[in-house]
Design an enzyme around this catalytic site. Structure first.
Site, PDB file in Angstrom:
ATOM      1  N   ILE A   1      -1.384  11.271   4.568  1.00 11.62           N
ATOM      2  CA  ILE A   1      -0.045  11.033   4.123  1.00 11.62           C
ATOM      3  C   ILE A   1       0.357  11.458   2.900  1.00 11.62           C
ATOM      4  O   ILE A   1      -0.838  11.013   1.554  1.00 11.62           O
ATOM      5  CB  ILE A   1       0.232   9.650   4.225  1.00 11.62           C
TER       6      ILE A   1
ATOM      7  N   TYR B   1     -14.505   3.528   9.805  1.00  8.60           N
ATOM      8  CA  TYR B   1     -12.363   3.870  10.413  1.00  8.60           C
ATOM      9  C   TYR B   1     -12.787   3.772  10.917  1.00  8.60           C
ATOM     10  O   TYR B   1     -12.278   3.314  12.259  1.00  8.60           O
ATOM     11  CB  TYR B   1     -12.498   4.391   8.789  1.00  8.60           C
TER      12      TYR B   1
ATOM     13  N   GLY C   1       0.228  -1.286   0.239  1.00  8.24           N
ATOM     14  CA  GLY C   1       0.153   0.257   0.345  1.00  8.24           C
ATOM     15  C   GLY C   1       0.779   1.247  -0.062  1.00  8.24           C
ATOM     16  O   GLY C   1       2.119   1.167   0.068  1.00  8.24           O
ATOM     17  N   GLN C   2      -0.277   2.658   0.281  1.00 12.54           N
ATOM     18  CA  GLN C   2       0.558   3.797   0.102  1.00 12.54           C
ATOM     19  C   GLN C   2       1.725   3.806   1.044  1.00 12.54           C
ATOM     20  O   GLN C   2       3.339   4.051   0.778  1.00 12.54           O
ATOM     21  CB  GLN C   2       0.052   5.179  -0.057  1.00 12.54           C
TER      22      GLN C   2
ATOM     23  N   ASP D   1       2.477  -8.500   0.734  1.00 13.77           N
ATOM     24  CA  ASP D   1       1.237  -8.491   0.831  1.00 13.77           C
ATOM     25  C   ASP D   1      -0.431  -9.525   0.105  1.00 13.77           C
ATOM     26  O   ASP D   1       1.172 -10.747  -0.134  1.00 13.77           O
ATOM     27  CB  ASP D   1       1.869  -7.256  -0.714  1.00 13.77           C
TER      28      ASP D   1
ATOM     29  N   ARG E   1      -1.197  -9.909  -3.146  1.00 14.45           N
ATOM     30  CA  ARG E   1      -0.696  -9.174  -4.143  1.00 14.45           C
ATOM     31  C   ARG E   1       1.041  -9.491  -4.058  1.00 14.45           C
ATOM     32  O   ARG E   1       1.355  -9.184  -3.520  1.00 14.45           O
ATOM     33  CB  ARG E   1      -0.944  -8.184  -4.161  1.00 14.45           C
TER      34      ARG E   1
ATOM     35  N   LYS F   1     -10.426   2.485  14.369  1.00 15.97           N
ATOM     36  CA  LYS F   1      -9.711   2.704  14.359  1.00 15.97           C
ATOM     37  C   LYS F   1      -9.682   3.356  16.296  1.00 15.97           C
ATOM     38  O   LYS F   1      -8.311   2.421  16.832  1.00 15.97           O
ATOM     39  CB  LYS F   1      -9.008   3.961  13.804  1.00 15.97           C
TER      40      LYS F   1
ATOM     41  N   ASP G   1      -1.593 -13.250   2.954  1.00 17.44           N
ATOM     42  CA  ASP G   1      -3.237 -12.575   3.954  1.00 17.44           C
ATOM     43  C   ASP G   1      -3.048 -12.369   5.213  1.00 17.44           C
ATOM     44  O   ASP G   1      -3.229 -13.924   6.105  1.00 17.44           O
ATOM     45  CB  ASP G   1      -3.944 -13.839   3.426  1.00 17.44           C
TER      46      ASP G   1
HETATM   47  C1  AKB Z   1      -7.847   8.563   5.128  1.00 14.35           C
HETATM   48  O1  AKB Z   1      -8.052   9.817   4.674  1.00 14.35           O
HETATM   49  O2  AKB Z   1      -8.982   7.708   5.066  1.00 14.35           O
HETATM   50  C2  AKB Z   1      -6.816   8.383   5.651  1.00 14.35           C
HETATM   51  C3  AKB Z   1      -6.445   9.021   7.430  1.00 14.35           C
HETATM   52  C4  AKB Z   1      -6.726  10.375   7.538  1.00 14.35           C
HETATM   53  O3  AKB Z   1      -6.512   7.714   7.778  1.00 14.35           O
HETATM   54  N1  AKB Z   1      -5.795   8.976   5.125  1.00 14.35           N
END
Ligand code: AKB
Length: 313
Positions: free
Chosen positions: A170, A140, A11-12, A34, A36, A144, A51
């Protein structure tokens, strides 16, 4: 840290963290994993197709290689998470749960990024403190906050050395982010350099952002910090810059004057962005492990434009 496993390495963040850690700890001591195949990550060190939700393969990789530190970068980001909340929970919490359980069994340290997305509800938007209300209304954010609590639990209950930062958006020029609310702040640079008009999905909202070199350094400095000095663990606020789309647009226009931007608001992203902090207070990270950013909006803008121009897109 002597033998490191990075899951979600394609990923990024992972794609640059692998190179960064290999430069510090030696190519053969940093295993990239990863879902892939990834030729780039396999070119200068070990790579495993893995995985992170498959607990037995994950545990086997840790055991076989004598891993002592896991960087768990597996995540579905905020905007994608709202499209498929159950999948986001299963992936985000599944990878973390496996990382923690395997770390408990094989005595590894664990780094898992948290995010500005962990905040929500009635908290101070300006200089958001380290310890405050965290009642996010995105999946999300829920993952977290739960992840921070679970990581602290594994530290206090099982003595697993868990550490983490709350990352802002980021900004980087190697691998594009995907599915995040802050992605616009990367995409805008590609449009500017390619001479295209940028269509921005969010408007008039401040969000914390950070240039990748600072983010990479933060992870290593925290993982190498003296544990006796850490009053917090999961997770530290860290900050370096905060801006609205207009502010970054004008910063780019100082270097590319004919660059144009227009808005087409994505209601999901706009709503998420408005619920997040405008600017974090990172005093605890500064005091407990010496965090200090090196990049600001101006120096980052210069470097992003230089690096993307060099790609000859
Ligand atoms: C998102 O935008 O979901 C992420 C973050 C700020 O955790 N880049």
């Amino acid at each position: 840290m002597k033998k490191i496993l990075i899951v979600g390495a394609g990923g990024q963040i992972g794609s640059e963290l692998v190179t960064y850690l290999r430069g510090i700890y030696g190519g053969s001591n940093v295993i990239a994993a990863d879902l892939r195949e990834n030729e780039k990550l396999a070119a200068d060190g070990p790579f495993v197709k893995l995985d992170a939700l498959d607990q037995s393969s994950f545990a086997y990789t840790v055991h076989k290689n004598g891993v002592d530190a896991i960087f768990n970068l597996v995540a579905l980001l905020s905007a994608t998470g709202e499209k498929n909340p159950q999948l986001a929970w299963n992936i985000n919490m599944g990878a973390l749960n496996n990382s923690l359980e395997i770390a408990r069994e094989y005595k590894c340290a664990v780094f898992t990024p948290s995010s500005i997305g962990a905040f929500g509800g009635d908290f101070p938007r300006q200089n958001t403190p380290q310890d405050t209300v965290m009642q996010p209304d995105t999946m999300y954010g829920v993952c977290k906050v739960a992840g921070e609590l679970l990581s602290n639990y594994y530290y206090s209950r099982y003595d697993v050395d868990t550490r983490s930062v709350r990352f802002p958006g980021i900004i980087s020029n190697v691998t594009l982010p995907g599915g995040g609310t802050t992605d616009y702040a990367v995409e805008i640079f590609y449009s500017a350099v390619k001479g295209e008009k940028f269509v921005c999905p969010v408007r008039d909202v401040y969000m914390d952002m950070m240039y990748m070199p600072d983010a990479l350094r933060a992870m290593v400095e925290l993982m190498e910090a003296d544990p006796a000095k850490l009053r917090h663990r999961n997770s530290f606020n860290i900050a370096s810059m905060s801006f609205t789309p207009d502010i970054i647009y004008n910063e780019i226009r100082k270097r590319i004057p004919d660059f144009e931007m227009t808005y087409r608001i994505d209601p999901v992203k706009q709503n998420i962005a408005e619920g997040w902090p405008d600017k974090l207070d990172d005093t605890c990270a500064r005091e407990e492990w010496g965090w200090k950013p090196e990049w600001d909006l101006s120096s980052m803008t210069d470097d992003m434009i230089r690096a993307i121009k060099a790609k000859n897109l």
